[in-house]
Design an enzyme around this catalytic site. Structure first.
Site, PDB file in Angstrom:
ATOM      1  N   HIS A  74       0.832  -1.207   0.000  1.00 16.55           N
ATOM      2  CA  HIS A  74       0.000   0.000   0.000  1.00 16.55           C
ATOM      3  C   HIS A  74       0.866   1.257   0.000  1.00 16.55           C
ATOM      4  CE1 HIS A  74      -3.809   2.138   0.673  1.00 16.55           C
ATOM      5  NE2 HIS A  74      -3.064   2.979   1.371  1.00 16.55           N
ATOM      6  N   SER A  75       0.675   2.071  -1.007  1.00 18.87           N
ATOM      7  CA  SER A  75       1.408   3.330  -1.108  1.00 18.87           C
ATOM      8  C   SER A  75       0.746   4.391  -0.249  1.00 18.87           C
ATOM      9  CB  SER A  75       1.439   3.803  -2.567  1.00 18.87           C
ATOM     10  OG  SER A  75       2.102   2.867  -3.377  1.00 18.87           O
TER      11      SER A  75
ATOM     12  N   ARG B  98       7.162   4.451  -8.552  1.00 17.24           N
ATOM     13  CA  ARG B  98       7.299   3.711  -7.304  1.00 17.24           C
ATOM     14  C   ARG B  98       8.227   2.500  -7.452  1.00 17.24           C
ATOM     15  NH1 ARG B  98       0.972   3.102  -6.072  1.00 17.24           N
ATOM     16  NH2 ARG B  98       0.999   2.986  -8.352  1.00 17.24           N
TER      17      ARG B  98
ATOM     18  N   CYS C 139      -0.914   7.555   1.191  1.00 20.89           N
ATOM     19  CA  CYS C 139      -1.735   8.615   0.599  1.00 20.89           C
ATOM     20  C   CYS C 139      -2.165   9.530   1.738  1.00 20.89           C
ATOM     21  CB  CYS C 139      -2.952   8.038  -0.129  1.00 20.89           C
ATOM     22  SG  CYS C 139      -4.017   9.306  -0.852  1.00 20.89           S
TER      23      CYS C 139
ATOM     24  N   ASP D 152       4.321   6.695 -13.042  1.00 20.41           N
ATOM     25  CA  ASP D 152       4.445   5.917 -11.807  1.00 20.41           C
ATOM     26  C   ASP D 152       5.912   5.579 -11.592  1.00 20.41           C
ATOM     27  OD1 ASP D 152       4.314   4.107  -9.719  1.00 20.41           O
ATOM     28  OD2 ASP D 152       2.564   3.060 -10.494  1.00 20.41           O
TER      29      ASP D 152
ATOM     30  N   CYS E 165      -7.832   5.384  -1.936  1.00 19.42           N
ATOM     31  CA  CYS E 165      -6.717   4.861  -1.138  1.00 19.42           C
ATOM     32  C   CYS E 165      -7.103   4.540   0.302  1.00 19.42           C
ATOM     33  CB  CYS E 165      -5.555   5.843  -1.160  1.00 19.42           C
ATOM     34  SG  CYS E 165      -4.943   6.204  -2.822  1.00 19.42           S
TER      35      CYS E 165
END
Length: 252
Positions: free
Chosen positions: A100-101, A178, A103, A176, A116
């Protein structure tokens, strides 16, 4: 002013919870945990085990040296990621994981511009109901890797007709950026058996596959659709290649 030495009792307690898990030319990754963490999840108290990791430019098994440097490094100015583990994660044959990024707006403020916050809580609920799993909370992933201030500017562009991808590109970023390398390394330390990934994002599946971590499947995570995030969710599919609910795991 010279910092006082750690008391031997304090050092003994902390050394038992710290390990060097990766070394490279850039330094080492240090993992601390597990720590008992009771969490309020939809009105129910669920107990997870919490770990946090930190990249340092030195490699040492003298953990006193690492600990003594923390108070002078002002780590509150930087991002550190962590992971919540539930159940018998190391040995259970079937475990769910979520990368999970972070947010800031969705996870903390409950913003409806994205999904999110919903995905964070729902994946924790899924892991608990499944019986075992881990949620990796990736703190340097804000705005798909552009940072909070840049994300705020991207939101300004989105309010003026740009979609998520267009906004990032027009600020000079890729769609993106990441990276999951450190998180996957922590995952491999905590578990050797296959995992099922909770995601709609094929890039996360690809990152796990390329790392050599065996995937047993994918579980989609869609929901919380509203007038505020409908275009955002459509852009995920149309521009960023996110997988619909009925699409399987492309990595087998």
């Amino acid at each position: 002013m010279e910092q006082a030495k750690l008391e031997s009792k304090v050092l003994s307690i902390l050394e038992d919870k710290i390990q060097l898990i990766k070394t490279s030319e850039e330094g080492g990754i240090y993992l601390v945990g597990p720590i008992r963490l009771p969490v309020n999840l939809y009105g129910e108290t669920v107990v997870f085990r919490w770990y946090c990791w930190l990249q340092r430019d030195i490699i040492t098994d003298d953990y006193e040296e690492i600990i003594e440097k923390l108070s002078s490094d002002n780590l509150a100015e930087y991002q550190q990621s962590s992971v919540l583990v539930y159940g018998d994660f190391e040995y259970n044959e079937d475990a769910l994981i979520r990368m999970h990024s972070i947010c800031h707006t969705g996870d903390i403020f409950g913003s409806k511009r994205c999904d999110c916050g919903f995905q964070l809580k729902q994946s924790m609920k899924m892991i608990k109901e499944h019986g075992t799993g881990a949620l990796f909370y990736l703190a340097n992933h804000e705005g798909r890797g552009i940072g909070l201030f840049s994300k705020a500017m991207a939101y300004v562009l989105q309010e003026n007709g740009y979609d998520t991808v267009e906004a990032n590109l027009n600020l000079g970023f890729v769609d993106d950026s990441r990276n999951y390398e450190d998180a996957i390394h922590v995952l491999k330390v905590l578990r050797k058996k296959p995992v099922t990934l909770i995601t709609n994002n094929p890039k996360k599946l690809e990152a796990l596959k390329n790392s050599g971590m065996h995937l047993s499947g994918r579980t989609p995570l869609w929901g919380d659709v509203s007038e505020f995030n409908e275009n955002y969710l459509k852009t995920k599919v149309a521009r960023s290649g996110h997988l619909q609910e009925e699409e399987g795991c492309p990595n087998g």
